[in-house]
Design a protein around this motif. Structure first.
Motif, PDB file in Angstrom:
ATOM      1  N   GLY A  93       1.145  -0.673   0.117  1.00 34.01           N
ATOM      2  CA  GLY A  93       0.253  -0.370   0.123  1.00 34.01           C
ATOM      3  C   GLY A  93       0.800   1.550   0.069  1.00 34.01           C
ATOM      4  O   GLY A  93       0.228   2.493  -0.117  1.00 34.01           O
ATOM      5  N   GLY A  94       2.099   1.556   0.190  1.00 31.28           N
ATOM      6  CA  GLY A  94       2.593   2.450   0.377  1.00 31.28           C
ATOM      7  C   GLY A  94       3.744   2.677  -1.446  1.00 31.28           C
ATOM      8  O   GLY A  94       3.371   2.368  -1.897  1.00 31.28           O
ATOM      9  N   THR A  95       4.128   3.574  -1.332  1.00 33.05           N
ATOM     10  CA  THR A  95       4.802   4.741  -2.158  1.00 33.05           C
ATOM     11  C   THR A  95       6.334   4.628  -2.116  1.00 33.05           C
ATOM     12  O   THR A  95       6.934   5.301  -1.214  1.00 33.05           O
ATOM     13  N   LEU A  96       6.874   4.664  -3.573  1.00 35.50           N
ATOM     14  CA  LEU A  96       8.148   5.124  -3.866  1.00 35.50           C
ATOM     15  C   LEU A  96       7.953   6.843  -4.420  1.00 35.50           C
ATOM     16  O   LEU A  96       7.363   5.917  -5.528  1.00 35.50           O
ATOM     17  N   LEU A  97       8.486   7.160  -4.160  1.00 37.85           N
ATOM     18  CA  LEU A  97       8.879   8.569  -4.915  1.00 37.85           C
ATOM     19  C   LEU A  97      10.213   8.199  -5.331  1.00 37.85           C
ATOM     20  O   LEU A  97      11.394   8.806  -4.321  1.00 37.85           O
ATOM     21  N   GLY A 115       8.014  -5.299  -7.662  1.00 36.57           N
ATOM     22  CA  GLY A 115       6.434  -5.133  -7.155  1.00 36.57           C
ATOM     23  C   GLY A 115       5.960  -4.505  -7.067  1.00 36.57           C
ATOM     24  O   GLY A 115       4.815  -4.432  -6.845  1.00 36.57           O
ATOM     25  N   LEU A 116       6.514  -3.518  -8.090  1.00 31.93           N
ATOM     26  CA  LEU A 116       5.840  -2.256  -8.144  1.00 31.93           C
ATOM     27  C   LEU A 116       5.019  -1.906  -9.115  1.00 31.93           C
ATOM     28  O   LEU A 116       5.709  -2.007 -10.094  1.00 31.93           O
ATOM     29  N   ARG A 117       3.933  -0.799  -9.120  1.00 27.57           N
ATOM     30  CA  ARG A 117       2.714   0.022 -10.129  1.00 27.57           C
ATOM     31  C   ARG A 117       3.533   0.853 -10.372  1.00 27.57           C
ATOM     32  O   ARG A 117       3.636   1.865  -9.426  1.00 27.57           O
ATOM     33  N   LEU A 118       3.750   1.576 -11.530  1.00 28.88           N
ATOM     34  CA  LEU A 118       3.770   2.862 -11.785  1.00 28.88           C
ATOM     35  C   LEU A 118       2.559   3.169 -11.743  1.00 28.88           C
ATOM     36  O   LEU A 118       1.903   3.018 -12.049  1.00 28.88           O
ATOM     37  N   VAL A 119       2.819   4.558 -11.128  1.00 27.10           N
ATOM     38  CA  VAL A 119       1.607   5.111 -10.901  1.00 27.10           C
ATOM     39  C   VAL A 119       1.796   6.674 -11.617  1.00 27.10           C
ATOM     40  O   VAL A 119       0.392   7.318 -12.117  1.00 27.10           O
ATOM     41  N   GLY A 120       2.683   7.134 -11.489  1.00 22.14           N
ATOM     42  CA  GLY A 120       2.807   7.954 -12.983  1.00 22.14           C
ATOM     43  C   GLY A 120       4.558   9.119 -12.555  1.00 22.14           C
ATOM     44  O   GLY A 120       5.385   8.616 -11.967  1.00 22.14           O
ATOM     45  N   ALA A 141       9.116  10.906 -10.414  1.00 25.47           N
ATOM     46  CA  ALA A 141       8.280   9.158 -11.070  1.00 25.47           C
ATOM     47  C   ALA A 141       7.719   8.460  -9.649  1.00 25.47           C
ATOM     48  O   ALA A 141       8.311   8.375  -8.652  1.00 25.47           O
ATOM     49  N   GLU A 142       6.145   7.935  -9.585  1.00 26.73           N
ATOM     50  CA  GLU A 142       5.546   7.768  -8.047  1.00 26.73           C
ATOM     51  C   GLU A 142       5.582   6.205  -8.276  1.00 26.73           C
ATOM     52  O   GLU A 142       4.219   5.616  -9.923  1.00 26.73           O
ATOM     53  N   TYR A 143       5.732   5.406  -7.828  1.00 22.90           N
ATOM     54  CA  TYR A 143       5.449   3.430  -7.851  1.00 22.90           C
ATOM     55  C   TYR A 143       4.365   3.259  -6.913  1.00 22.90           C
ATOM     56  O   TYR A 143       4.456   3.748  -5.311  1.00 22.90           O
ATOM     57  N   ARG A 144       3.337   2.232  -6.801  1.00 19.42           N
ATOM     58  CA  ARG A 144       2.844   1.973  -5.462  1.00 19.42           C
ATOM     59  C   ARG A 144       3.366   0.688  -5.315  1.00 19.42           C
ATOM     60  O   ARG A 144       3.156   0.008  -6.356  1.00 19.42           O
TER      61      ARG A 144
END
Ligand SMILES: C[S@@+](CC[C@H](N)C(=O)[O-])C[C@H]1O[C@@H](n2cnc3c(N)ncnc32)[C@H](O)[C@@H]1O
Length: 232
Positions: A169-173, A204-209, A227-230
């Protein structure tokens, strides 16, 4: 302290760059060479931020914009390779319970000295052998300019090391210089190519934008991407 834009500051920075380029490990090498070089940057700066080539003495604008839209509300964040601490302080000010670490003890000591009343938990740690309790522990993982400073094996390992800290549920920026696929780079830094940004998706991260932008410096236009990933 002089402003990072003034001529005297820039002259000191140019001189430091020249000096640091001559130190073994400046252009790559193994983990020990790189560690020694990063430690030297902080330890030989004599307290002058002009001698730390990446120190802006302010948080990244793009990070501030993102944080304004995503306040922390007590969630946990970690700033990877925090340098002198400006980004970590911004994350903390946005309401995140913030940990920040750097390989170089000199960076950690300096950040703590700059922000003596900080709520940020600054500590020395290695991205490639972090405390086990950090695994999957953070709602926000912020990576700015670390991968682009690494080469070879270290760079290869960096994508999974960074992604491993993101909670479900977390974010990588990620904020980084960028370059076209296959474009040569005589780093450091070695800006990230599209296929390298995509490596986070393989973890295992999804690109959000992903948004390209430019940073203007005297006589230079430097392409960047935020870039933001979830982790779903
Ligand atoms: C280009 S600087 C960027 C610093 C900061 N993130 C910023 O945006 O100003 C790269 C930083 O990575 C740190 N570093 C290099 N290898 C590291 C590792 N294995 N673990 C943690 N930090 C590391 C260096 O000491 C340095 O402070």
């Amino acid at each position: 302290m002089s402003d990072t834009g003034d001529e005297d500051f820039m002259a000191r920075r140019d001189a430091a760059r020249e000096r640091l380029d001559r130190i073994f490990g400046s252009k790559g090498g193994d983990a020990d060479d790189r560690r020694t070089w990063f430690e030297e940057v902080y330890d030989t700066a004599g307290g002058d931020p002009a001698a730390v080539p990446w120190a802006d003495l302010k948080p990244k604008e793009k990070l501030l914009g993102w944080l304004a839209r995503h306040p922390g509300e007590g969630r946990r964040a970690i700033d990877i390779a925090c340098g002198l601490g400006d980004n970590a302080e911004a994350i903390s000010a946005a309401g995140y319970c913030t940990t920040a670490f750097d390989l170089a003890q000199g960076a950690v000591d300096w950040a703590q000295a700059r922000f003596p009343n900080s709520s940020v938990d600054y500590l020395q740690a290695d991205l490639f052998s972090p405390p086990v309790e950090w695994r999957g522990a953070f709602d926000l993982v912020h990576e700015c300019y670390t991968v682009q400073a690494l080469h070879g094996d270290l760079r290869e390992k960096s994508y999974s090391a960074i992604a491993s800290l993101v909670k479900p549920g977390g974010t990588l920026l990620v904020i980084s210089r960028s370059r076209g696929e296959g474009e040569e780079a005589s780093g450091p830094p070695w800006p990230l190519m599209p296929s390298e940004f995509a490596r986070f998706e393989g973890e295992g991260l999804r690109l959000v934008g992903s948004n390209p932008y430019i940073v203007e410096r005297p006589g230079r236009i430097i392409p960047h991407v935020i870039a933001e990933y979830r982790r779903d």
